[in-house]
Design an enzyme around this catalytic site. Structure first.
Site, mmCIF file in Angstrom:
data_model
loop_
_atom_site.group_PDB
_atom_site.id
_atom_site.type_symbol
_atom_site.label_atom_id
_atom_site.label_comp_id
_atom_site.label_asym_id
_atom_site.label_seq_id
_atom_site.Cartn_x
_atom_site.Cartn_y
_atom_site.Cartn_z
ATOM 1 C CG ASP A 121 -34.304 -18.357 -33.233
ATOM 2 O OD1 ASP A 121 -33.928 -17.649 -34.183
ATOM 3 O OD2 ASP A 121 -33.904 -18.173 -32.060
ATOM 4 C CG HIS A 122 -35.047 -14.447 -35.217
ATOM 5 N ND1 HIS A 122 -34.579 -15.170 -34.147
ATOM 6 C CD2 HIS A 122 -35.075 -13.154 -34.796
ATOM 7 C CE1 HIS A 122 -34.327 -14.356 -33.136
ATOM 8 N NE2 HIS A 122 -34.625 -13.134 -33.508
ATOM 9 C CG ASP A 143 -31.399 -12.475 -30.116
ATOM 10 O OD1 ASP A 143 -32.108 -12.493 -31.144
ATOM 11 O OD2 ASP A 143 -31.854 -12.222 -28.990
ATOM 12 N NE ARG A 190 -35.871 -5.578 -26.748
ATOM 13 C CZ ARG A 190 -34.778 -6.172 -27.226
ATOM 14 N NH1 ARG A 190 -34.823 -6.771 -28.386
ATOM 15 N NH2 ARG A 190 -33.649 -6.132 -26.564
ATOM 16 C CB SER A 248 -33.176 -6.272 -31.710
ATOM 17 O OG SER A 248 -34.484 -6.662 -31.367
ATOM 18 N NE ARG A 295 -33.836 -5.853 -35.093
ATOM 19 C CZ ARG A 295 -35.164 -5.836 -34.965
ATOM 20 N NH1 ARG A 295 -35.894 -4.969 -35.624
ATOM 21 N NH2 ARG A 295 -35.770 -6.702 -34.174
#
Length: 779
Positions: free
Chosen positions: A127-128, A192, A474, A669, A671
């Protein structure tokens, strides 16, 4: 033989990645899964109840809902030390979910572990990596071509190691989880930060880094610091222009971006029943913006309706039978309680530049004028993992239809992001997409798109001051379009649509009038829309790849010359000595999110190549020495350069370094690249006033030392040209502070106390050089 209900639950809940689709209509069209069983099938409600019973008797008190689900998944409910905010829990999550940007590094780490298969149901969701440019069909086609190497890696790695693969175009990970995998009482971790979206279905869903996911996929108990519990009591009921999004926008304004750190936010009270299941998911989703570990709602009839509509009536029936374990005990205690009367709550809009700057919509125009924020709305964007449900799209379409009936279209550009292929197909069938297109909207691919910076924006020049309004979660500086001058505001899809029609922040749809094409004045009626489609969901295209039963012949290729994928080399072990004379690489001023540490947008294409993506390390952080971005002084050469370049130069010359930062460092995030990159480029310590939860854990996982000032004012003692020694590592232990020796250029020194939150296992990660190294040692 197992009791029938236990056996039935294992069949229903244990299917994990083998659940292909969500509704009766979908299942009628879909291929039948090869088997409904997987390794590590989900625990039964009977097991959950048994664990809850054990813990309740041990603690001798009523339990909150979040405590029931979390403690119900304890690896050792009899012996586990349990103290909110203090002890580390060892948990057995039911499943893992990964989005494609984070799955690359997670799967590379899993491959490095040497294990043959995942031990729990796991899925990858593409999806990213889909950039919004023209429209859904064209953008998806281009993404498949541009990202073919990465998609092939993820698909083959999933097939090889037993991980389900949702192809590009399937939808956003959190919407897919809600439609397929979340259920009341499940414990799910996802790579995520918005994984908590599943709390809208009574789940405890927690965002983590890839290394945490590897632990769970390897069958190792997962560690979580025992969360505090913040209660949000809802009274009254939602109506008119007020939406579920306004609840979390209000809460964000109360708690700020770090007010939920170390806590689960648990919603309760009579007002809960006035919120749809997907509305509850919206509220839980954006709990990430207050730093919360996760958020959750108690099981109720709105969840049952959603489960039934998404083809899971069997789970709803079982949840009904075990409802007492899926709601808080009477008399349970929260660490802090907020009360919100939904009947009095007004529509909100938060921003710019931070999601906790809350304003009533009725006041935003005046506030914008006072602060010099651009009043013209350039773009309105609806959708994202936060607000892309059937209900969201229907309510937005109801406003668009009113405008069209009066001969109006949006004055601002307008984009629509469906959350899943199922949502896209259903709103297309039911006419919402046409209405949204007719009012001026562009329907984008079923993906994250502009929400995470995947937006090829052309309507303004870089550096041009402008305003956008979104239904996203965000709005950090530069997040959506890489333009630091873009003022991004977060609100509900309904308010976004109204402001896009009006074209200005000075429009309050509750009181202000629009001018129709014939010149008459009119007010928009409050939005309306069905919670769920009257007919079954249209499943759209089959986008799921089931892992094969036999995967011995599956090859996972990573070319040594690839610019996008790179096999990992183990980080070096601790040498047994104190860390002497670490050079301050950068002293960061103010907010430093994971977007500042490891930017997304165009950098997403390097998420599987550690060395290449390390070229974005801290390029968005503000250097306190000169208030500049990506401009620091190389203390070896005396010249100024980019942060990654100077770090590489230090590493090449054997000089380890430290980053000094402010409050809530690593907000945003999940990440883990924000932790991997400093480690890869020679960093050893991140020293700040306070950390965001996920980032602090990610740093520990990679063998870094995340430390905090015992006295926050000691931040002011460190100068950008200082060197720092960390002493006391020979006796590094939980609860025992370390000492920092700050060596100034003029020969003077300051001795400061440095705190940490390492437990015994995490100290071993540091000794081994990383959690992955430690895992290999224990094999």
């Amino acid at each position: 033989l197992l009791p029938y209900k236990v056996w039935n639950l294992l069949l229903v809940l244990g299917e994990g990645a083998r659940r292909l689709h969500v509704s009766a209509a979908f299942n009628a069209k879909a291929k039948v899964a090869m088997s409904r069983f997987e390794p590590g099938t989900s625990i039964s409600y009977e097991k959950l109840h048994e664990n809850i019973d054990i813990v309740r008797k041990r603690l001798n008190r009523p339990l909150t809902l979040s405590e029931k689900i979390v403690y119900g998944h304890l690896d050792d409910p009899v012996g586990q030390d349990i103290a909110r905010g203090r002890t580390y829990l060892r948990l057995r999550p039911d499943r893992v979910a990964m989005q494609d940007a984070t799955a690359q590094m997670a799967m590379l780490q899993f491959i490095s572990s040497g294990l043959p298969k995942v031990a729990v149901p796991s899925t990858i969701h593409c999806d990213h990596l889909i950039e919004a440019q023209i429209g859904g069909v064209e953008d998806l086609k281009r993404a498949k071509e541009v990202n073919q190497e990465v998609y092939n890696f993820l698909a083959t790695a999933g097939a090889k190691y037993g991980v389900g693969f949702w192809k590009p175009g399937s939808g956003i990970i959190h919407q897919i989880i809600l439609e397929n995998y979340a259920y009341p009482g499940v414990l799910l971790i996802g790579t995520d930060s918005h994984t908590p979206n599943g709390g809208g279905l009574g789940s405890i869903c927690i965002g983590v880094g890839g290394a945490d996911a590897v632990d769970v996929m390897a069958g190792i108990p997962w560690e979580l610091k025992c969360p505090n519990v913040i209660g949000v009591k809802l009274t009254g009921s939602l109506s008119g222009w007020t939406s579920p999004k306004d609840v979390i926008l209000k809460v964000a304004g109360i708690l700020t971006v770090k007010g939920g750190t170390g806590a689960i936010v648990e919603y309760h009270g009579p007002g809960v029943d006035s919120i749809s299941c997907t509305g509850m998911a919206t509220i839980c989703n954006m709990g990430a913006e207050i730093g919360a570990t996760t958020s959750v709602f108690p099981y109720n009839h709105r969840m049952k309706t959603y489960l039934n509509k998404t083809g899971r009536a069997d789970i709803a029936a079982l949840a009904d039978e075990h409802k007492d374990d899926l709601v808080p005990d009477k008399g349970c205690k929260y660490d802090h309680v907020i009360e919100i009367n939904l009947s009095e709550l007004k529509p909100h809009i938060n921003g710019p530049f931070t999601p906790d700057l809350a304003h009533p919509v009725s006041e935003i125009g005046a506030v914008a004028e006072k602060n010099g924020w651009p009043l013209e709305v350039k773009v309105g964007l609806i959708g994202s993992c936060t607000n892309s449900s059937y209900e969201d799209m229907g309510r937005a379409a109801s406003l668009a239809k009113q405008a069209l009936d009066k001969g109006l279209k949006c004055k601002a550009a307008f984009t629509v992001t469906p959350g899943s292929e199922q949502i896209r197909a259903t709103i297309e069938r039911d006419g919402f997409s046409k209405i949204l297109r007719d009012v001026g909207g562009v329907v984008l691919a079923n993906a994250c798109g502009p929400c995470i910076g995947q937006w090829d924006r052309k309507d303004v020049k870089m550096g041009e001051k402008n305003t956008i309004v979104t239904s996203y979660n965000r709005n950090f500086t530069s997040r959506n379009d890489a333009n630091p001058a873009t003022h991004a505001f977060v609100t509900s899809p309904e308010i976004v649509t109204a402001l896009a029609i009006a074209g200005t922040l000075k429009f309050d749809p509750e009181t202000d009038y629009l001018t129709a094409a014939n010149g008459e004045k009119f007010k928009l009626e409050p939005p309306n829309g069905d919670e769920l489609p009257a007919r079954d969901f249209d499943p759209g295209q089959d986008t799921y790849q089931h892992p094969p039963a036999e995967s011995g012949s599956v090859m996972v290729d990573v070319s040594p010359t690839s610019t996008r994928l790179q096999l990992l080399e183990p980080f070096d072990k601790w040498n047994g000595k104190d860390l002497e004379d670490l050079q301050v690489l950068i002293k960061v001023k103010g907010k430093c999110t994971t977007d500042h540490i490891s930017a997304a947008g165009p950098w997403l294409k390097f998420r599987g190549h550690l060395d290449n993506i390390s070229n974005n390390m801290l390029i968005g952080a503000i250097n306190i020495e000169n208030d500049a971005v990506n401009k620091i002084k190389n203390r070896l050469t005396g010249e100024y350069g980019g942060v990654p370049d100077v770090a590489r130069h230090y590493k090449a010359n054997g000089l380890s370094w430290v980053v000094v930062g402010d409050d809530n460092y690593g907000e945003g995030s999940s990440r883990e690249h924000a932790a991997l990159e400093p480690r890869h480029l020679g960093g050893r310590v991140i020293l700040v006033k306070s950390f965001a939860r996920i980032h602090e854990t990610n740093l520990k996982k990679q063998g870094m030392l995340p430390l905090t000032f015992a006295d926050p004012t000691d931040y002011d003692k460190i100068r950008p040209d200082d060197k720092l020694s960390i002493t006391g590592l020979a006796t590094f232990a939980p609860g025992k502070p370390l000492k920092g020796v700050v060596k100034h250029g003029d020969g003077s020194q300051d001795i400061i106390t440095l705190n940490h939150t390492f437990n015994e296992n995490q100290v071993e990660w540091f000794h081994a050089g990383s959690a992955l190294n430690r895992m290999k040692e224990l094999q």
